[in-house]
Write an enzyme that holds these catalytic residues in place. Sequence first.
Site, short mmCIF file in Angstrom:
data_model
loop_
_atom_site.label_atom_id
_atom_site.label_comp_id
_atom_site.label_asym_id
_atom_site.label_seq_id
_atom_site.Cartn_x
_atom_site.Cartn_y
_atom_site.Cartn_z
N GLU A 44 0.84 -1.20 0.00
CA GLU A 44 0.00 0.00 0.00
C GLU A 44 0.88 1.25 0.00
OE1 GLU A 44 -3.60 1.67 2.87
OE2 GLU A 44 -2.12 0.27 3.67
N LYS A 114 -9.63 3.62 -1.75
CA LYS A 114 -9.85 2.94 -0.47
C LYS A 114 -11.08 3.53 0.23
CE LYS A 114 -7.31 1.81 3.80
NZ LYS A 114 -6.04 2.08 4.53
N CYS A 149 -5.81 -2.86 2.42
CA CYS A 149 -5.45 -2.88 3.83
C CYS A 149 -6.66 -2.96 4.77
CB CYS A 149 -4.57 -1.67 4.13
SG CYS A 149 -3.60 -1.83 5.67
#
Length: 265
Positions: A44, A114, A149
């Site tokens: 990430e 995200k 994540c």
Amino acid sequence: MSSPFTIAALQQDIAWSDKQENLLTTAHNLNRIRRGTDLVVLPELFTTGYIADATLLPQLAETNDGHTVDDLHRWADYFHFAIAGSFLATDGHGNFYNRGFFVEPGGEKYFYDKHHLFSMSTEADLFTPGERISRPVRYRGWNIKLLICYDVRFPVWCRKVDNDYDILLFPANWPSARLSQFRQLLAARAVENNAIVVGCNRIGSDDAGEYPEGGSAIYDLQGREVSTADEYGNLYATFDRDRFVASRDRFPTYRDADPFRLLDL
């Protein structure tokens, strides 16, 4: 039997806020990836690490036609494998995103912002959450979905709908204090979705903690860790699609999944 499909998780350190250094490191490490690999997953925010300083965001963030994505195109074409991960992105209007990418040889590219921002840090204060669900990419006969994540903690967001993906990717910056949770969550997402799951974590350290080697893993659809490491610490796993489908169809729990939809996202 179908052609083998090899996935690599490239664990690497990230020099905080030094985009050029990180691009050079990535190019060097991609040269070490085994020939015949089909997909490489990077950590990430691989070009910057987490940036908690609001004054640095405008200097480091890029649009989708910036230098980082140009390099990804060039690497994918040169090495003949797809590359996935995330980078610090902007829309050019003051909004900043933790933006996932999937770049194929030939130039096709896909993005996902995200959705779940880590509220126990400044990420939720400085970044804008993505509001659209990640759509699977069709690549070399496989359906591949990209999340990032912290998304792994939220099974509804990760949930397979109508058996729409085979492989689920999680580029990550997951510190050692909660590393066992990361691996448990990856395995759980594999089991509940009858899917291959890849978690690629960074190594090294930053203000959030330590990131030891061994924090990444690849799981098969039964939640078994199947990856092996090379001499550089890169993880590999190879899958055959016919065997994958046969295994999935022997225990097809996806058929009994709740019929919710996220089509409005």
